[in-house]
Scaffold this motif. Structure first.
Motif, PDB file in Angstrom:
ATOM      1  N   CYS A   6       0.837  -1.192   0.000  1.00 64.64           N
ATOM      2  CA  CYS A   6       0.000   0.000   0.000  1.00 64.64           C
ATOM      3  C   CYS A   6       0.877   1.250   0.000  1.00 64.64           C
ATOM      4  O   CYS A   6       2.084   1.193   0.229  1.00 64.64           O
ATOM      5  CB  CYS A   6      -0.935  -0.008   1.218  1.00 64.64           C
ATOM      6  SG  CYS A   6      -1.923  -1.515   1.370  1.00 64.64           S
ATOM      7  N   ASP A   7       0.239   2.387  -0.239  1.00 64.07           N
ATOM      8  CA  ASP A   7       0.954   3.653  -0.195  1.00 64.07           C
ATOM      9  C   ASP A   7       1.258   4.037   1.247  1.00 64.07           C
ATOM     10  O   ASP A   7       0.491   3.720   2.169  1.00 64.07           O
ATOM     11  CB  ASP A   7       0.118   4.748  -0.851  1.00 64.07           C
ATOM     12  CG  ASP A   7      -0.080   4.485  -2.333  1.00 64.07           C
ATOM     13  OD1 ASP A   7       0.779   3.803  -2.921  1.00 64.07           O
ATOM     14  OD2 ASP A   7      -1.097   4.956  -2.885  1.00 64.07           O
ATOM     15  N   ARG A  14       4.761  11.297  10.757  1.00 64.12           N
ATOM     16  CA  ARG A  14       5.607  12.372  11.295  1.00 64.12           C
ATOM     17  C   ARG A  14       6.909  12.508  10.514  1.00 64.12           C
ATOM     18  O   ARG A  14       7.427  13.622  10.352  1.00 64.12           O
ATOM     19  CB  ARG A  14       5.914  12.101  12.768  1.00 64.12           C
ATOM     20  CG  ARG A  14       6.573  10.758  13.034  1.00 64.12           C
ATOM     21  CD  ARG A  14       6.978  10.611  14.484  1.00 64.12           C
ATOM     22  NE  ARG A  14       7.556   9.303  14.742  1.00 64.12           N
ATOM     23  CZ  ARG A  14       8.240   8.994  15.844  1.00 64.12           C
ATOM     24  NH1 ARG A  14       8.431   9.909  16.767  1.00 64.12           N
ATOM     25  NH2 ARG A  14       8.729   7.781  16.015  1.00 64.12           N
ATOM     26  N   TRP A  15       7.464  11.399  10.008  1.00 57.72           N
ATOM     27  CA  TRP A  15       8.714  11.490   9.264  1.00 57.72           C
ATOM     28  C   TRP A  15       8.487  12.065   7.875  1.00 57.72           C
ATOM     29  O   TRP A  15       9.372  12.740   7.330  1.00 57.72           O
ATOM     30  CB  TRP A  15       9.368  10.111   9.175  1.00 57.72           C
ATOM     31  CG  TRP A  15       9.788   9.596  10.502  1.00 57.72           C
ATOM     32  CD1 TRP A  15       9.194   8.612  11.234  1.00 57.72           C
ATOM     33  CD2 TRP A  15      10.883  10.073  11.301  1.00 57.72           C
ATOM     34  NE1 TRP A  15       9.858   8.426  12.422  1.00 57.72           N
ATOM     35  CE2 TRP A  15      10.892   9.304  12.489  1.00 57.72           C
ATOM     36  CE3 TRP A  15      11.846  11.051  11.132  1.00 57.72           C
ATOM     37  CZ2 TRP A  15      11.833   9.504  13.491  1.00 57.72           C
ATOM     38  CZ3 TRP A  15      12.785  11.250  12.126  1.00 57.72           C
ATOM     39  CH2 TRP A  15      12.776  10.481  13.290  1.00 57.72           C
ATOM     40  N   ASN A  25      12.487   0.192   8.810  1.00 53.04           N
ATOM     41  CA  ASN A  25      11.352   1.110   8.746  1.00 53.04           C
ATOM     42  C   ASN A  25      11.322   1.805   7.387  1.00 53.04           C
ATOM     43  O   ASN A  25      12.247   2.544   7.043  1.00 53.04           O
ATOM     44  CB  ASN A  25      11.463   2.157   9.873  1.00 53.04           C
ATOM     45  CG  ASN A  25      10.168   2.912  10.087  1.00 53.04           C
ATOM     46  OD1 ASN A  25       9.437   3.200   9.138  1.00 53.04           O
ATOM     47  ND2 ASN A  25       9.887   3.244  11.330  1.00 53.04           N
ATOM     48  N   PRO A  26      10.262   1.614   6.581  1.00 52.08           N
ATOM     49  CA  PRO A  26      10.198   2.294   5.277  1.00 52.08           C
ATOM     50  C   PRO A  26      10.051   3.805   5.397  1.00 52.08           C
ATOM     51  O   PRO A  26      10.520   4.549   4.524  1.00 52.08           O
ATOM     52  CB  PRO A  26       8.978   1.654   4.611  1.00 52.08           C
ATOM     53  CG  PRO A  26       8.148   1.138   5.733  1.00 52.08           C
ATOM     54  CD  PRO A  26       9.111   0.729   6.802  1.00 52.08           C
ATOM     55  N   TYR A  27       9.407   4.286   6.460  1.00 48.93           N
ATOM     56  CA  TYR A  27       9.271   5.728   6.635  1.00 48.93           C
ATOM     57  C   TYR A  27      10.625   6.374   6.875  1.00 48.93           C
ATOM     58  O   TYR A  27      10.901   7.475   6.377  1.00 48.93           O
ATOM     59  CB  TYR A  27       8.326   6.038   7.792  1.00 48.93           C
ATOM     60  CG  TYR A  27       6.888   5.799   7.470  1.00 48.93           C
ATOM     61  CD1 TYR A  27       6.165   6.708   6.698  1.00 48.93           C
ATOM     62  CD2 TYR A  27       6.231   4.681   7.941  1.00 48.93           C
ATOM     63  CE1 TYR A  27       4.829   6.497   6.400  1.00 48.93           C
ATOM     64  CE2 TYR A  27       4.897   4.450   7.653  1.00 48.93           C
ATOM     65  CZ  TYR A  27       4.198   5.357   6.877  1.00 48.93           C
ATOM     66  OH  TYR A  27       2.892   5.148   6.580  1.00 48.93           O
ATOM     67  N   LEU A  28      11.484   5.709   7.640  1.00 50.03           N
ATOM     68  CA  LEU A  28      12.818   6.248   7.880  1.00 50.03           C
ATOM     69  C   LEU A  28      13.659   6.214   6.610  1.00 50.03           C
ATOM     70  O   LEU A  28      14.477   7.111   6.372  1.00 50.03           O
ATOM     71  CB  LEU A  28      13.503   5.469   9.005  1.00 50.03           C
ATOM     72  CG  LEU A  28      12.823   5.527  10.377  1.00 50.03           C
ATOM     73  CD1 LEU A  28      13.659   4.795  11.419  1.00 50.03           C
ATOM     74  CD2 LEU A  28      12.580   6.954  10.803  1.00 50.03           C
ATOM     75  N   PHE A  64      12.426   6.538   3.587  1.00 54.70           N
ATOM     76  CA  PHE A  64      11.940   7.672   2.796  1.00 54.70           C
ATOM     77  C   PHE A  64      12.523   8.980   3.321  1.00 54.70           C
ATOM     78  O   PHE A  64      12.914   9.857   2.541  1.00 54.70           O
ATOM     79  CB  PHE A  64      10.415   7.719   2.846  1.00 54.70           C
ATOM     80  CG  PHE A  64       9.834   8.991   2.301  1.00 54.70           C
ATOM     81  CD1 PHE A  64       9.705   9.196   0.943  1.00 54.70           C
ATOM     82  CD2 PHE A  64       9.435  10.001   3.168  1.00 54.70           C
ATOM     83  CE1 PHE A  64       9.178  10.383   0.439  1.00 54.70           C
ATOM     84  CE2 PHE A  64       8.909  11.193   2.676  1.00 54.70           C
ATOM     85  CZ  PHE A  64       8.784  11.384   1.313  1.00 54.70           C
ATOM     86  N   PHE A  65      12.592   9.116   4.649  1.00 53.50           N
ATOM     87  CA  PHE A  65      13.144  10.328   5.244  1.00 53.50           C
ATOM     88  C   PHE A  65      14.600  10.516   4.851  1.00 53.50           C
ATOM     89  O   PHE A  65      15.064  11.656   4.656  1.00 53.50           O
ATOM     90  CB  PHE A  65      12.999  10.270   6.764  1.00 53.50           C
ATOM     91  CG  PHE A  65      13.527  11.472   7.482  1.00 53.50           C
ATOM     92  CD1 PHE A  65      12.811  12.652   7.512  1.00 53.50           C
ATOM     93  CD2 PHE A  65      14.752  11.434   8.121  1.00 53.50           C
ATOM     94  CE1 PHE A  65      13.299  13.767   8.166  1.00 53.50           C
ATOM     95  CE2 PHE A  65      15.251  12.542   8.786  1.00 53.50           C
ATOM     96  CZ  PHE A  65      14.509  13.707   8.802  1.00 53.50           C
ATOM     97  N   CYS A  66      15.345   9.415   4.716  1.00 56.71           N
ATOM     98  CA  CYS A  66      16.761   9.494   4.353  1.00 56.71           C
ATOM     99  C   CYS A  66      16.985   9.617   2.851  1.00 56.71           C
ATOM    100  O   CYS A  66      18.145   9.661   2.422  1.00 56.71           O
ATOM    101  CB  CYS A  66      17.508   8.273   4.890  1.00 56.71           C
ATOM    102  SG  CYS A  66      17.629   8.223   6.692  1.00 56.71           S
ATOM    103  N   GLY A  67      15.911   9.659   2.066  1.00 53.80           N
ATOM    104  CA  GLY A  67      16.063   9.901   0.636  1.00 53.80           C
ATOM    105  C   GLY A  67      16.152   8.673  -0.225  1.00 53.80           C
ATOM    106  O   GLY A  67      16.438   8.797  -1.431  1.00 53.80           O
ATOM    107  N   LEU A  68      15.907   7.477   0.297  1.00 53.12           N
ATOM    108  CA  LEU A  68      15.943   6.277  -0.534  1.00 53.12           C
ATOM    109  C   LEU A  68      14.708   6.241  -1.424  1.00 53.12           C
ATOM    110  O   LEU A  68      13.606   6.591  -1.001  1.00 53.12           O
ATOM    111  CB  LEU A  68      16.021   5.021   0.340  1.00 53.12           C
ATOM    112  CG  LEU A  68      17.245   4.916   1.255  1.00 53.12           C
ATOM    113  CD1 LEU A  68      17.238   3.593   1.998  1.00 53.12           C
ATOM    114  CD2 LEU A  68      18.533   5.049   0.455  1.00 53.12           C
ATOM    115  N   GLY A  69      14.878   5.757  -2.635  1.00 52.98           N
ATOM    116  CA  GLY A  69      13.768   5.731  -3.577  1.00 52.98           C
ATOM    117  C   GLY A  69      12.819   4.577  -3.385  1.00 52.98           C
ATOM    118  O   GLY A  69      11.675   4.633  -3.825  1.00 52.98           O
TER     119      GLY A  69
END
Length: 548
Positions: free
Chosen positions: A31-32, A38-39, A97-100, A102-107
């Motif tokens: 899912c999206d 928060r991140w 953690n996928p949110y972390l 995303f926060f670190c710029g991974l695609g």
């Protein structure tokens, strides 16, 4: 058992935990991601490009292997101090953690560690004061740009005329204070604006509480290990160190609940004798290896550093023992971290703190590290430099400087008066005599001083936030440079959180709807008929007829 006795029983359906396989576990990765996370919100606040430019300024474009992306490194540093994690745990959290990620710029989500935890040490060594100064300026520029170009959402209820709330305002909403005191971009002739709060604190280092007896015992143990290492290279008969006897003497004193002063002094004298004897053995063994055998210096960097430190510890402790003094210049309180100094602060319960002294200036909701030193210093000497840095950040001087009484020296007051800046502190000299003519003026000045004292509370609260929420009083880095980067990283995270709280209404699509909801609720309290008519218009007001 009868039917009446079985009414309270329930059927047990037992399932085995072994039946669940990892492939059967339902996960939400298909899912999206939630845009309200928060991140995700914090990632929209951070000025990544400006931070990347500052971070890459200390890198080489032609030499060395390719470095990790700046956003990955800076994002990992923010995550570490935001969640108070160790280096190893930070890497694991980013991996899981996928949110972390995303926060670190991974695609995309990658089930692999982004880098080895030891890279954090190199990052802290690389990020000096210049890099963090650039980080602070990037945050200030972003905050000022937002205040000038974007108008905050107003969520306050309507006034007495019943008019609906406006979806935009002029930034003066008291419920959401601005992160910095910015001025209108058109007002180029502004010379003084805003408040500058300043204070100093100590970022406590995580070291064992130092005692003279404990330091000498540790120095003795290190000297014994040096003798063992040198004996492997010289051979022959090992010098006597009396280590078992020395250890027994030390424990007989340290295990006492309240050893007396005479007993402690006797133990210090004994440990000084053991250390002196061991240092003499080391000198003779070094002369034998270097002068007679013609070998280079036989100790590696780590052992050579320890040898240098215990010599200084022995010299300092011997001087204080002979002079019966409790202080000396550049006193070493930790052999593993010799840069740490005792700083006398006079706080209740903690008269002496061990760590770096930090001089901080606070503008609005943002706090900046202006001076960090391992030696004790008088923070009043930083006032002029901090005011000048305020002007360098914003282009004008502050209207008022709010600080402790220690900052109110005659020289500082004279300089502030020359530059048209008010000092929010008690005036020097005797209090003025109250007369009928100046009674109102004196009352007004007292009210102003009380208001200034209340306005200075946020800087104390910022220290409490850093120490209670981000472990500013438990710096775990071991080197001086890495500890300084640790302290500055904590203030960086606190500034980003303050910026996020200001920008949160802009990032929430339902901000205007929440403002309208607040206004409608106020209207429904005034007119029950309106409540009856609006019931059913929107699910938010489904219980309007019963609740209002």
């Amino acid at each position: 058992m009868g039917a009446s006795g079985a009414k309270g029983l329930h059927m047990i359906r037992e399932t085995s935990d072994r039946q669940l396989q990892l492939k059967d576990f339902i996960h939400p990765f298909g899912c999206d991601l939630n845009s309200e996370n928060r991140w995700v919100k914090l990632a929209e606040v951070v000025p990544w490009d400006d931070l990347a430019v500052a971070y890459n300024s200390v890198m080489s474009a032609t030499q060395g292997r390719p470095a990790k992306p700046a956003r990955l490194v800076i994002g990992a540093l923010i995550i570490k101090h935001k969640l108070n994690l160790s280096d190893e745990e930070t890497v694991l959290q980013i991996q899981e953690n996928p949110y972390l990620q995303f926060f670190c710029g991974l695609g995309a989500y990658v089930d692999a560690p982004p880098f080895v935890p030891s890279l954090f040490v190199e990052i802290r060594k690389r990020m000096g004061a210049e890099v963090f100064d650039a980080f602070e300026q990037a945050i200030v520029d972003r905050a000022v740009h937002i205040q000038k170009k974007r108008k905050p959402t107003r969520v306050s209820t309507s006034g007495g005329d019943g008019s609906p709330p406006s979806s935009c305002g002029d930034g003066s909403d008291q419920d959401r204070p601005a992160p910095v005191d910015a001025v209108d971009a058109q007002a180029e002739d502004v010379t003084h604006h805003g408040k500058l709060l300043m204070d100093a604190t100590v970022a406590d280092q995580m070291i064992r509480f130092p005692t003279d007896l404990g330091l000498l015992n540790e120095a003795r143990e290190i000297s014994e290990s040096l003798i063992d290492e040198l004996h492997k290279q010289t051979g022959g008969k090992k010098p006597r160190t009396y280590r078992q006897q020395a250890r027994k003497v030390f424990l007989s004193i340290s295990k006492r609940k309240k050893p007396g002063g005479k007993l402690i002094r006797k133990g210090i004298r004994q440990q000084l004798q053991y250390v002196r004897r061991n240092l003499g053995h080391i000198e003779r063994m070094l002369d034998e290896l270097m002068a007679e055998a013609g070998m280079p210096f036989p100790l590696g960097h780590k052992l050579q550093r320890q040898y240098w430190i215990i010599q200084h510890v022995y010299a300092q402790q011997k001087r204080m023992y002979e002079t019966k003094s409790r202080r000396c210049d550049d006193r070493i309180v930790s052999i593993s971290q010799p840069h740490v100094r005792p700083i006398v602060r006079g706080k209740a319960g903690r008269p002496v703190e061990f760590g770096a002294k930090v001089s901080v200036s606070m503008i609005g909701k943002l706090a900046f590290v202006d001076h960090l030193d391992w030696d004790a210093f008088n923070e009043s000497q930083d006032l002029i430099a901090q005011v000048e840095r305020y002007k360098a950040r914003f282009g004008f001087y502050p209207e008022v400087v709010l600080a402790d009484g220690i900052y109110g020296t005659r020289a500082n007051r004279r300089w502030l008066k020359e530059h048209g800046i008010r000092f929010g502190g008690r005036p020097l000299g005797r209090p003025r005599k109250v007369t009928s003519e100046n009674m109102d003026e004196i009352k007004q000045l007292k009210r102003q001083r009380r208001e200034d004292e209340r306005s200075r509370i946020p800087v104390e609260g910022k220290f409490g936030q850093g120490k209670n929420g981000y472990r500013l009083n438990q710096i775990r880095a071991r080197l001086a440079s890495t500890s300084e980067a640790w302290v500055r990283s904590i203030f960086l995270v606190m500034n980003l959180i303050a910026l996020l709280r200001f920008l949160l209404p802009f990032l929430r699509p339902s901000a205007i709807m929440d403002a309208c909801t607040t206004w409608l609720r106020g209207m429904l309290r005034l007119d029950d008929g309106v409540g009856d008519r609006l019931t059913g218009m929107h699910p938010r007001f489904a219980d309007a007829s019963t609740g209002w």
